[in-house]
Scaffold this motif. Structure first.
Motif, PDB file in Angstrom:
ATOM      1  N   LEU A  62      -4.428  -7.851  12.541  1.00 24.83           N
ATOM      2  CA  LEU A  62      -5.269  -8.436  13.313  1.00 24.83           C
ATOM      3  C   LEU A  62      -4.563  -8.779  14.588  1.00 24.83           C
ATOM      4  O   LEU A  62      -3.422  -9.803  14.549  1.00 24.83           O
ATOM      5  N   LEU A  63      -4.632  -8.200  15.848  1.00 22.09           N
ATOM      6  CA  LEU A  63      -3.551  -8.553  17.048  1.00 22.09           C
ATOM      7  C   LEU A  63      -4.451  -9.486  17.729  1.00 22.09           C
ATOM      8  O   LEU A  63      -5.568  -9.171  18.433  1.00 22.09           O
ATOM      9  N   SER A  64      -3.934 -10.747  17.745  1.00 21.91           N
ATOM     10  CA  SER A  64      -4.663 -11.943  18.417  1.00 21.91           C
ATOM     11  C   SER A  64      -5.035 -11.582  19.830  1.00 21.91           C
ATOM     12  O   SER A  64      -4.250 -11.169  20.707  1.00 21.91           O
ATOM     13  N   GLY A  65      -6.280 -11.625  20.206  1.00 23.82           N
ATOM     14  CA  GLY A  65      -6.804 -11.447  21.598  1.00 23.82           C
ATOM     15  C   GLY A  65      -6.928  -9.991  21.971  1.00 23.82           C
ATOM     16  O   GLY A  65      -7.259  -9.608  23.105  1.00 23.82           O
ATOM     17  N   ARG A  66      -6.654  -8.999  20.956  1.00 26.97           N
ATOM     18  CA  ARG A  66      -6.579  -7.681  21.046  1.00 26.97           C
ATOM     19  C   ARG A  66      -7.592  -6.847  20.326  1.00 26.97           C
ATOM     20  O   ARG A  66      -8.344  -5.939  20.972  1.00 26.97           O
ATOM     21  N   GLY A  67      -7.553  -7.088  19.095  1.00 34.28           N
ATOM     22  CA  GLY A  67      -8.182  -6.559  18.222  1.00 34.28           C
ATOM     23  C   GLY A  67      -7.919  -6.296  16.755  1.00 34.28           C
ATOM     24  O   GLY A  67      -6.712  -6.799  16.474  1.00 34.28           O
ATOM     25  N   THR A  68      -8.555  -5.890  15.875  1.00 31.72           N
ATOM     26  CA  THR A  68      -8.347  -5.802  14.393  1.00 31.72           C
ATOM     27  C   THR A  68      -8.508  -4.246  14.248  1.00 31.72           C
ATOM     28  O   THR A  68      -9.396  -3.644  14.495  1.00 31.72           O
ATOM     29  N   VAL A  69      -7.464  -3.669  13.592  1.00 35.03           N
ATOM     30  CA  VAL A  69      -7.590  -2.431  12.893  1.00 35.03           C
ATOM     31  C   VAL A  69      -7.282  -2.349  11.418  1.00 35.03           C
ATOM     32  O   VAL A  69      -6.737  -3.282  10.919  1.00 35.03           O
ATOM     33  N   GLY A  70      -7.587  -1.196  10.745  1.00 36.84           N
ATOM     34  CA  GLY A  70      -7.100  -1.176   9.356  1.00 36.84           C
ATOM     35  C   GLY A  70      -7.952   0.070   8.675  1.00 36.84           C
ATOM     36  O   GLY A  70      -8.801   0.928   9.270  1.00 36.84           O
ATOM     37  N   VAL A  71      -7.555   0.324   7.550  1.00 33.93           N
ATOM     38  CA  VAL A  71      -8.107   1.452   6.661  1.00 33.93           C
ATOM     39  C   VAL A  71      -8.052   0.894   5.404  1.00 33.93           C
ATOM     40  O   VAL A  71      -7.243   0.270   4.990  1.00 33.93           O
ATOM     41  N   GLU A  72      -9.171   1.190   4.610  1.00 33.51           N
ATOM     42  CA  GLU A  72      -9.380   1.067   3.342  1.00 33.51           C
ATOM     43  C   GLU A  72      -9.860   2.300   2.584  1.00 33.51           C
ATOM     44  O   GLU A  72     -10.861   2.780   2.969  1.00 33.51           O
ATOM     45  N   ASN A  73      -9.275   2.527   1.529  1.00 36.36           N
ATOM     46  CA  ASN A  73      -9.743   3.823   0.591  1.00 36.36           C
ATOM     47  C   ASN A  73      -9.584   3.035  -0.854  1.00 36.36           C
ATOM     48  O   ASN A  73      -9.016   2.197  -1.180  1.00 36.36           O
ATOM     49  N   THR A  74     -10.512   4.010  -1.618  1.00 37.60           N
ATOM     50  CA  THR A  74     -10.418   3.496  -3.327  1.00 37.60           C
ATOM     51  C   THR A  74      -9.870   4.640  -3.848  1.00 37.60           C
ATOM     52  O   THR A  74     -10.275   5.823  -3.623  1.00 37.60           O
ATOM     53  N   TRP A  75      -9.000   4.333  -4.569  1.00 36.40           N
ATOM     54  CA  TRP A  75      -8.261   5.300  -5.462  1.00 36.40           C
ATOM     55  C   TRP A  75      -8.313   4.874  -7.122  1.00 36.40           C
ATOM     56  O   TRP A  75      -8.443   4.066  -7.433  1.00 36.40           O
ATOM     57  N   VAL A  76      -7.909   6.025  -7.950  1.00 32.83           N
ATOM     58  CA  VAL A  76      -7.740   6.139  -9.241  1.00 32.83           C
ATOM     59  C   VAL A  76      -6.274   6.176  -9.438  1.00 32.83           C
ATOM     60  O   VAL A  76      -5.547   6.927  -8.759  1.00 32.83           O
ATOM     61  N   VAL A  77      -5.754   5.229 -10.191  1.00 32.89           N
ATOM     62  CA  VAL A  77      -4.500   5.006 -10.515  1.00 32.89           C
ATOM     63  C   VAL A  77      -4.196   5.943 -11.682  1.00 32.89           C
ATOM     64  O   VAL A  77      -5.001   5.746 -12.707  1.00 32.89           O
ATOM     65  N   GLY A  78      -3.518   7.063 -11.596  1.00 37.37           N
ATOM     66  CA  GLY A  78      -3.384   7.874 -12.663  1.00 37.37           C
ATOM     67  C   GLY A  78      -1.914   8.330 -12.845  1.00 37.37           C
ATOM     68  O   GLY A  78      -0.972   7.777 -12.043  1.00 37.37           O
ATOM     69  N   ASP A  79      -1.654   9.071 -14.099  1.00 34.35           N
ATOM     70  CA  ASP A  79      -0.249   9.142 -14.396  1.00 34.35           C
ATOM     71  C   ASP A  79       0.490  10.095 -13.309  1.00 34.35           C
ATOM     72  O   ASP A  79       1.697  10.020 -13.215  1.00 34.35           O
ATOM     73  N   GLY A  80      -0.357  10.618 -12.651  1.00 33.15           N
ATOM     74  CA  GLY A  80       0.436  11.698 -11.572  1.00 33.15           C
ATOM     75  C   GLY A  80       0.303  10.895 -10.324  1.00 33.15           C
ATOM     76  O   GLY A  80       0.537  11.567  -9.167  1.00 33.15           O
ATOM     77  N   GLY A  81      -0.089   9.867 -10.290  1.00 31.01           N
ATOM     78  CA  GLY A  81       0.064   9.077  -9.009  1.00 31.01           C
ATOM     79  C   GLY A  81      -1.396   8.487  -8.509  1.00 31.01           C
ATOM     80  O   GLY A  81      -2.394   8.623  -9.345  1.00 31.01           O
TER      81      GLY A  81
END
Lengths: 400, 400
Positions: free
Chosen positions: B367-386
Motif C-alpha cells: 500500500l503506497l500511501s496516497g498513491r494506491g494499493t497493488v498486490g497479487v494472490e494465488n492459491t497453491w498446493v504444497v507438494g514434495d515437488g514444490g
C-alpha cells in the motif's frame, strides 16, 4: 492519514447516547457492573462503528472504546471517546479507571462469544465474575427509534427497487440461480452492504432465497419456514439450477440491507396466473397477514400472535402445511434490525408481550407438497396505533 | 417425500471414510473419547451434508449423525448412518451405544462454539469432561486430498471466469460498487455457493473486495492486509461509491467458491498503464511471489516463509508499506479450503512446518500511501515437488 479519507458517522450522536444510557439502566437492574462488548452488530449499535474493538460500558459513567488497527476511523465514525488498544493484556487497566474492582461483575455476550475467547477473558480478568449481558443488550435493541425507522424505510426502498429490477428479467426458462444472481447484483448496485448479519450460531443467510416450482422451499438447516435446495449439499439453501416454468409459484425472500440495518420481505411471483390452489393458498397467507395486523399490538403475547396465525391457517385448511416442510417451524415472525434474528420471536409458547417500537417481520407461508410454496412477508413497526408497514413493495402476487 | 427431489452426494464416500479415520487417530492421540461436531464447515468436511446436526465421532468405532428437520436429505447426501434427532436431551443416549461412560472426554469445537451452547452441553452431559477437539479437526482438514484439489481447481475456474466477465465491464467512471456488483452477479451465475465461510469470530467476508485509487485498501476490521472503505461504517470493507479513474490501481480480491470449497485470488488491474511507481510495487509483489514459490516447501517453517517475504519487501524498498496500513498484518498467507482462514497461517513467529498437501493462499500486497494499493494472490498446493498453482487467472497486471 485519515483526514483525506473523510470517514463520516452515520448513526447520530443522540442515538448512541440514548442507546448507551438505556443499556446502562438494564445493566444496573441486572447487577452487572460493566459490559465488555465485542461483537460486530452490538458494537455498531452502541458505537456507530465496526472496527476491532473492545467496548466497556459501565452501569454508570462514560463508556470506553478501545480499538485495534484503525482507531482513527473509529473516532471519525463514533461519538464515543476512542483509544488505541495495543494488547489485550492492558484491558484490566480500564476497570480502576471506571471505579471498579478487579472482582467486578463483567458482562459478556455469551450467546455469541466462542468458548475459547471466553477462556482468554477468564485469564485476563482472573478475579472477575464473568456473566451474560446479551439479554440486556438485545432487549434494548428490540425497541427501535424514529431514526431507526427512517433507516429501515431506506432498506425497504432498496428491497422494493431490487425486486422490481429482478422481476423485469424473469422469462420462462430462466433458472432460479440466474434470477438470484440478477437480484443479488441489483441489490448490491443499489447499496446493499454486502453482509447479512445473523446472530444465531451456524445460521448463514444468503443474500436472497429464490425458488420456484413444486418442490421449492423445503426447510433447510436455516431457522426459517423455507430453505430451498441450494446449489450444493455444502450450502443447502436458496436457488438451485432448476429452470422456472409458466404458472409456477416463484418465492423471493430476502433482507433489504443498508447502513447496518435490514428489513425482511417475501413476495410470490408467477409467469402468467398462478393455478387456483396456489392462488388460494396465497390468499390464505394474505388473510393471515390481515388478521395479524390487528392482533399484533403492544401487550399481545408473542405466543398468542403465533396461535392466532396457526389457528387461522387451520381454519383455511392449511393446518398441516403451514410454515414449511418437512418440519414446520412453530413461529410466524421475528424481530429484525441490525441482525435478521432479533427480538421478539413470535413463536409458540412465548409469553413475551409485544412492545411499542418493536420492528417485526411477519411471514405466513404455505408449502403445498408437490405443488409449490407461496407466502408473503412484510416488516412492520409495532405502535400504539397498531402495526405500520415499512416494506414498500406491492403486496399481491406479482403476475408477470 | 425426498425421492423426487433427487438430492445427491458431492463428497465421495472414500473421502468421508478417510477423513473420519484421520480425525479419529488424532482424537485418540489427544486422549479425547468422542468428538461432538456441530459447526457447518466441520460437518460438511466429516459428513458431506450440512443440516442441523450433531455428529458423534468416537476415537474408535462408527460415527453417529443425528439430524433435526431434514434427516432424509442428510441421508441422501452423506454416506454416514443418519438418525433423526427430536430432542437434544436424548444426546447422552449415544454414549453407551459407543461403549463410552457418562464421564467420557467429549471434544467440542471450542474455537467457534458460543459459551451459551457450551453451557447447554454441560447440562446435558453433567458428568462428562468437555474438551477442545478443534485442533485435531483443523489439523486433519489442513492436509487436502486429490479429490479436494480437483474441487479447488473448479473453484479456480469460477474465479477466473468471473473476473474476466467483470473486467470486460470496466470503464472510466464506473464506481467500485458497480464493479463489485457486476463481479458478484457473475460469480453467482457461475455457481458461487452464496456464502463464504470464515471461522474466526466476528470476521465477515464480503463476496468480493473491489477498490481502486490512492486511498484504497486500507486495513479494516478484517484479519487481512487490505480491507477497503465499504459503503457504511456498519460494514467497513470492500467497495465504496468512488468512481474509478484511468491509471489507478484496481484491486480485486475474492474467493472463488463452490461445492463447499474456495480458492483465494487477488489481481491488480488498470485502465491504461499503471504509473511507474505502482507498476514497480506490483513487480515487487510478483518477485516476492516467485521467491515464495521456492521457499514454501514441505518442512519450511511458516514464520520463516513470512520473514523471507518481509525481508524481500524491505530489500525492494517496501519495508514500511508491506501488507497493509495503517497497521500492517505480519503474515503473508493462509490455508484455504472449506473456510477462508484454515491452517496453516504463514505468520511471523510461527514454527509450524508446511506439510505436503497443505493448500495455501499467498498474498504479497503493498500500500503506497496516497498513491494506491497493488498486490497479487494465488492459491497453491504444497507438494514434495514444490508449490503447484491452482488459481488460473492471468497473473500480470490486467491492463484494460
Amino acid at each position: 492519514m485519515t483526514g483525506h479519507l473523510d470517514y463520516v458517522a452515520v448513526v447520530p450522536e443522540r442515538e448512541i447516547r440514548r442507546r448507551v444510557a438505556g443499556f446502562q439502566r438494564r445493566l444496573g437492574r441486572a447487577g452487572i457492573d460493566v459490559a465488555l462488548v465485542v461483537q460486530n452488530a452490538d458494537l455498531y449499535y452502541l458505537t456507530g462503528t465496526v472496527q476491532q474493538s473492545h467496548l466497556f460500558v459501565p452501569a454508570a459513567g462514560d463508556p470506553v472504546l478501545l480499538v485495534r488497527k484503525d482507531p482513527e476511523r473509529a473516532a471519525a465514525e463514533s461519538p464515543l471517546e476512542v483509544e488505541s488498544l495495543s494488547s489485550m493484556r492492558s484491558l484490566p487497566e480500564v476497570l480502576p479507571r471506571l471505579g471498579l474492582p478487579a472482582n467486578a461483575a463483567i458482562g459478556l455476550e455469551l450467546d455469541v462469544l466462542p468458548v475459547r475467547n471466553y477462556q482468554r477473558y477468564q485469564k485476563i480478568f482472573p478475579e472477575a465474575r464473568l456473566v451474560d449481558c446479551s439479554a440486556a443488550l438485545l432487549e434494548e435493541r428490540a425497541i427501535k427509534s424514529e431514526w431507526e425507522f427512517s433507516v429501515l424505510e431506506q432498506c425497504a426502498q432498496l428491497a422494493k427497487a431490487s425486486l422490481e429490477a429482478a422481476a423485469a428479467q424473469i422469462r420462462v426458462g430462466i433458472t432460479e440461480l440466474e434470477l438470484s444472481a440478477i437480484l443479488e447484483g441489483a441489490m448490491r448496485r443499489l447499496g446493499h452492504q454486502g453482509v447479512v448479519r445473523f446472530r444465531a450460531f451456524n445460521q448463514e443467510m444468503l443474500q436472497a432465497h429464490v425458488f420456484a416450482g413444486p418442490d421449492a422451499g423445503r426447510s433447510s438447516y436455516m431457522d426459517g419456514p423455507l430453505g430451498g435446495r441450494g446449489l450444493t449439499p455444502a450450502v443447502s439453501q436458496g436457488a438451485s439450477r432448476r429452470p422456472i416454468g409458466r404458472g409456477e409459484a416463484i418465492v423471493i425472500d430476502f433482507p433489504g440491507t443498508r447502513d447496518g440495518y435490514m428489513v425482511d420481505q417475501t413476495r410470490t411471483l408467477s409467469i402468467g396466473p398462478l393455478p387456483d390452489d396456489l392462488q388460494a393458498a396465497y390468499d390464505g397467507c394474505a388473510q393471515i397477514e390481515d388478521l395479524l395486523s390487528t392482533v399484533a399490538v403492544p401487550g399481545a403475547l408473542c405466543g398468542e400472535v403465533y396461535e392466532a396465525a396457526a389457528s387461522k391457517a387451520a381454519d383455511l385448511g392449511y393446518g398441516d402445511c403451514f410454515m414449511g416442510a418437512p418440519m414446520p417451524v412453530r413461529f410466524i415472525g421475528h424481530g429484525v434490525g441490525i441482525e435478521l434474528d432479533e427480538l421478539p420471536v413470535l413463536m409458540r409458547g412465548s409469553d413475551r408481550p409485544l412492545e411499542s417500537g418493536n420492528v417485526i417481520a411477519l411471514e405466513p407461508k404455505v408449502l403445498l407438497s408437490g405443488r409449490g410454496t407461496v407466502g408473503v412477508e412484510n416488516t412492520w413497526v409495532v405502535g400504539d396505533g397498531g402495526l405500520r408497514r415499512i416494506t414498500a413493495a406491492r403486496n399481491e402476487v406479482w403476475e408477470l
